[in-house]
Write a protein that holds these residues in place. Structure first.
Motif, short mmCIF file in Angstrom:
data_model
loop_
_atom_site.label_atom_id
_atom_site.label_comp_id
_atom_site.label_asym_id
_atom_site.label_seq_id
_atom_site.Cartn_x
_atom_site.Cartn_y
_atom_site.Cartn_z
N PRO A 13 -11.79 -4.13 27.60
CA PRO A 13 -11.42 -2.73 27.83
C PRO A 13 -10.45 -2.57 28.99
N ASP A 14 -10.39 -3.53 29.90
CA ASP A 14 -9.54 -3.42 31.10
C ASP A 14 -8.95 -4.79 31.40
N LEU A 15 -7.66 -4.96 31.09
CA LEU A 15 -7.03 -6.28 31.23
C LEU A 15 -6.97 -6.75 32.67
N VAL A 16 -6.67 -5.82 33.58
CA VAL A 16 -6.55 -6.20 34.99
C VAL A 16 -7.91 -6.68 35.51
N ALA A 17 -8.96 -5.93 35.16
CA ALA A 17 -10.30 -6.32 35.59
C ALA A 17 -10.69 -7.67 34.98
N ALA A 18 -10.39 -7.84 33.68
CA ALA A 18 -10.75 -9.09 33.00
C ALA A 18 -9.99 -10.27 33.59
N ALA A 19 -8.69 -10.07 33.86
CA ALA A 19 -7.89 -11.14 34.47
C ALA A 19 -8.47 -11.51 35.83
N GLY A 20 -8.93 -10.51 36.57
CA GLY A 20 -9.53 -10.75 37.87
C GLY A 20 -10.82 -11.55 37.77
N ILE A 21 -11.62 -11.27 36.76
CA ILE A 21 -12.86 -12.02 36.57
C ILE A 21 -12.55 -13.49 36.31
N TYR A 22 -11.58 -13.74 35.43
CA TYR A 22 -11.25 -15.14 35.12
C TYR A 22 -10.57 -15.83 36.30
N ARG A 23 -9.70 -15.09 37.02
CA ARG A 23 -8.97 -15.70 38.12
C ARG A 23 -9.86 -15.90 39.35
N ASN A 24 -10.58 -14.84 39.73
CA ASN A 24 -11.28 -14.87 41.01
C ASN A 24 -12.72 -15.36 40.89
N THR A 25 -13.44 -14.83 39.90
CA THR A 25 -14.85 -15.22 39.79
C THR A 25 -14.98 -16.60 39.16
N LEU A 26 -14.18 -16.85 38.12
CA LEU A 26 -14.32 -18.13 37.41
C LEU A 26 -13.30 -19.16 37.89
N GLY A 27 -12.32 -18.76 38.69
CA GLY A 27 -11.39 -19.72 39.28
C GLY A 27 -10.45 -20.37 38.30
N ALA A 28 -10.04 -19.61 37.26
CA ALA A 28 -9.13 -20.17 36.25
C ALA A 28 -7.69 -19.77 36.54
N LYS A 29 -6.77 -20.50 35.88
CA LYS A 29 -5.34 -20.17 35.95
C LYS A 29 -5.06 -19.08 34.92
N VAL A 30 -4.52 -17.95 35.39
CA VAL A 30 -4.39 -16.77 34.54
C VAL A 30 -2.93 -16.29 34.57
N SER A 31 -2.38 -15.97 33.39
CA SER A 31 -0.98 -15.53 33.31
C SER A 31 -0.87 -14.05 33.65
N ALA A 32 0.37 -13.58 33.81
CA ALA A 32 0.61 -12.14 33.91
C ALA A 32 0.45 -11.52 32.53
N PRO A 33 0.14 -10.22 32.46
CA PRO A 33 0.03 -9.55 31.16
C PRO A 33 1.36 -9.57 30.42
N LEU A 34 1.27 -9.72 29.11
CA LEU A 34 2.45 -9.78 28.26
C LEU A 34 2.26 -8.82 27.09
N ASP A 35 3.18 -7.85 26.95
CA ASP A 35 3.11 -6.92 25.82
C ASP A 35 3.69 -7.57 24.58
N LEU A 36 2.95 -7.48 23.48
CA LEU A 36 3.45 -7.98 22.19
C LEU A 36 3.41 -6.82 21.21
N PRO A 37 4.44 -5.95 21.28
CA PRO A 37 4.40 -4.73 20.45
C PRO A 37 4.27 -5.02 18.96
N GLU A 38 4.90 -6.11 18.51
CA GLU A 38 4.83 -6.40 17.07
C GLU A 38 3.44 -6.83 16.62
N HIS A 39 2.57 -7.16 17.59
CA HIS A 39 1.18 -7.52 17.27
C HIS A 39 0.19 -6.44 17.70
N GLY A 40 0.70 -5.40 18.37
CA GLY A 40 -0.17 -4.31 18.79
C GLY A 40 -1.16 -4.70 19.87
N VAL A 41 -0.80 -5.66 20.69
CA VAL A 41 -1.71 -6.07 21.76
C VAL A 41 -0.93 -6.39 23.04
N THR A 42 -1.62 -6.25 24.16
CA THR A 42 -1.17 -6.84 25.41
C THR A 42 -2.09 -8.03 25.67
#
Ligand code: CO
Length: 134
Positions: A13-42
């Motif tokens: 529901p919240d990409l910024v929050a989810a990216a933070g969980i993976y980056r900060n809490t789980l310590g993973a390498k996380v990319s910047a958000p990428l819009d893919l309009p032709e797929h209807g997703v970020t």
């Protein structure tokens, strides 16, 4: 027939929050958000040693993940993506065994610019499966 697990997709529901969980809490390498309009997703990609997690959030009015998020408001696992060597050969074999391929059955370019197909979750233990030609 299937090869490596390419990624697991999680709708959030919240990409910024989810990216933070993976980056900060789980310590993973996380990319910047990428819009893919032709797929209807970020998307945000979480790079792991042996596979990826794809965080997905709806983009635009006809997002294929909007309904999923509406009925899973905290988010959830959306699909698993397996690599195959020849996607049309895999499709034909799966169809011959009675599995349902979604859409018109023609591979289209997925989020990594490689041909993908989706398989009906009811034929695969309740899990939406994506095949990607590696
Ligand atoms: Co995917």
């Amino acid at each position: 027939m299937i090869g490596r697990l390419n990624h697991i997709a999680v709708v959030v529901p919240d990409l910024v929050a989810a990216a933070g969980i993976y980056r900060n809490t789980l310590g993973a390498k996380v990319s910047a958000p990428l819009d893919l309009p032709e797929h209807g997703v970020t998307t945000v990609f979480v790079e792991l040693a042996n596979t990826k997690i794809e965080l997905l959030h709806p983009l635009g009015d006809n997002s294929p993940v909007a309904k999923f998020l509406a009925s899973n408001q905290a988010g959830g696992v959306h699909h698993c993506c397996f690599e195959v060597e020849d996607i049309r050969a895999a499709r034909d074999k799966l169809r011959a065994s009675g599995a349902r391929v979604l859409g018109d059955g023609e591979p289209r370019l997925g989020a990594h610019n490689k041909p993908v197909l989706f398989l009906h979750p009811k034929d695969f233990c309740g899990t939406l499966i994506e095949l990607e030609q590696a």
